[in-house]
Design an enzyme around this catalytic site. Structure first.
Site, PDB file in Angstrom:
ATOM      1  NE  ARG A  25       5.082 -65.760 -41.536  1.00 31.92           N
ATOM      2  CZ  ARG A  25       4.891 -66.911 -40.876  1.00 31.92           C
ATOM      3  NH1 ARG A  25       3.833 -67.711 -40.958  1.00 31.92           N
ATOM      4  NH2 ARG A  25       5.972 -67.264 -40.165  1.00 31.92           N
ATOM      5  CG  HIS A  81       8.472 -69.118 -33.355  1.00 36.74           C
ATOM      6  ND1 HIS A  81       8.256 -67.965 -34.443  1.00 36.74           N
ATOM      7  CD2 HIS A  81       7.038 -69.049 -33.178  1.00 36.74           C
ATOM      8  CE1 HIS A  81       7.046 -67.878 -34.725  1.00 36.74           C
ATOM      9  NE2 HIS A  81       6.336 -68.441 -33.844  1.00 36.74           N
ATOM     10  CG  HIS A 113       2.974 -70.374 -30.533  1.00 36.28           C
ATOM     11  ND1 HIS A 113       2.178 -70.806 -31.388  1.00 36.28           N
ATOM     12  CD2 HIS A 113       3.807 -69.595 -31.135  1.00 36.28           C
ATOM     13  CE1 HIS A 113       2.354 -70.340 -32.563  1.00 36.28           C
ATOM     14  NE2 HIS A 113       3.532 -69.690 -32.548  1.00 36.28           N
ATOM     15  CB  CYS A 149      -1.605 -71.881 -32.146  1.00 38.61           C
ATOM     16  SG  CYS A 149      -1.123 -73.270 -33.507  1.00 38.61           S
ATOM     17  CG  ASN A 163       2.836 -65.938 -32.809  1.00 42.02           C
ATOM     18  OD1 ASN A 163       3.525 -66.908 -33.029  1.00 42.02           O
ATOM     19  ND2 ASN A 163       2.162 -65.588 -33.723  1.00 42.02           N
TER      20      ASN A 163
END
Ligand code: MG
Length: 306
Positions: free
Chosen positions: A19, A211, A213, A244, A253
């Site tokens: 996703r 989460h 990056h 991103c 990510n």
């Protein structure tokens, strides 16, 4: 093996490549490839895989095939959330037999306006209604908070501002809230400051995921700090899929392989077979026509070829 203090025995990896990863890739991937990708992720041992997003197809053409994808995947054993931005998205998720949804809030006003086309408050009001209906239907709800540490328009983000949004998500019934460093600017001190602020407000690390990056190469340092402060769920993207769009950098990510390598070295159980996952990311990189940005995939590629 020597080990560090305060680490868990096991970490749950929440895989976002299908996703969050694909929605930020410019090459459009056909649905058969996505289905194979997800089956391969599961076969490598991942048990929490975010599948797609029920946003209007015009917002993210890459994910316009959400219904076809879910029908094609069939029954799966594990946790397979889908992103839902509004009531219409929830209708679609319910029709597709989804058992968990995720809503995507912003810690900052500017990103809420730019990404969701609504104020922070308006979007939280919509998510409150969506979550209530989802919970009524027996679904689990995950909340995301984006821009938790820095925002390209507003600069540094204060822990109190993030914690306000996290509290709202918990109050509306989110069983897990994922703290997103959307542009990858965080360093460990900021991570600890936010986790401490949340703990003071009664939101413990058992309700949280992180989460990160890797824009500035800090994702694993930040992860290690979060683990030492009690977090045991970590979001990552197979092969580091998804740059991103707001950071102006190809590095997005945290790659799942880099995370698995890191955790294996610490003796932390993930249930993931690293070789199998690397093969999947090499396979997907071929389909996307570019090498994986994951250091671990790159390092292991030569020994896996053939
Ligand atoms: Mg991400």
């Amino acid at each position: 093996m020597a080990t560090l203090d305060g680490l868990p025995d096991r970490v749950s990896i929440y895989e976002v490549g299908a996703r969050d990863g694909l929605q930020n890739e410019s090459v459009v991937v056909d649905v058969a490839t996505k289905i194979e990708f997800i089956h391969r992720l599961i076969a490598s041992g991942l048990r929490a895989v975010e599948l797609t997003s029920f946003v209007p197809p015009s917002w993210i053409p890459q994910l316009a095939d959400a219904e076809v994808l879910l029908a094609g995947l069939g029954e799966l054993d594990g946790r397979y959330p889908v992103l839902v931005p509004n009531q219409r998205g929830l209708d679609r998720a319910l029709s597709s037999g989804v058992r968990e949804i995720a809503v995507f809030a912003s810690a900052t006003e500017t990103f809420a306006q730019r990404n969701l086309n609504r104020s922070r408050e308006e979007s939280l009001a919509i998510f409150t209604d969506v979550a209530a209906r989802a919970l009524d239907a027996g679904l689990a709800v995950r909340g995301y908070v984006s821009m938790c540490f820095g925002d390209p328009w507003e600069g540094d983000v204060q822990p109190a501002a993030v914690a306000d949004v996290v509290e709202r998500l918990v109050a509306m019934g989110c069983g897990e809230v994922s703290l997103g460093d959307t542009i990858g600017v965080a360093t460990p001190g900021q991570v600890v400051a936010l986790l401490d602020e949340l703990r003071r407000r009664g939101v413990g690390p058992d309700r949280l995921a992180v989460h990160f990056h890797d824009t500035y190469g800090q994702a694993l340092a930040n992860t290690l700090c979060a683990l030492q402060h009690g977090v045991t769920t970590v979001d990552a993207s197979a092969g580091g899929l998804g740059g991103c769009p707001y950071a102006g950098s190809a590095t997005g990510n945290l790659a799942t392989e880099d995370l698995v390598w890191h955790l294996q070295g610490l003796g932390i159980e993930t249930g993931v077979d690293l070789e199998s996952l690397c093969r999947t990311s090499l396979w997907m990189a071929e389909r996307l026509g570019r090498p994986s940005p994951s250091r671990t995939v790159t390092a292991l590629a030569a020994s896996l070829e053939g």
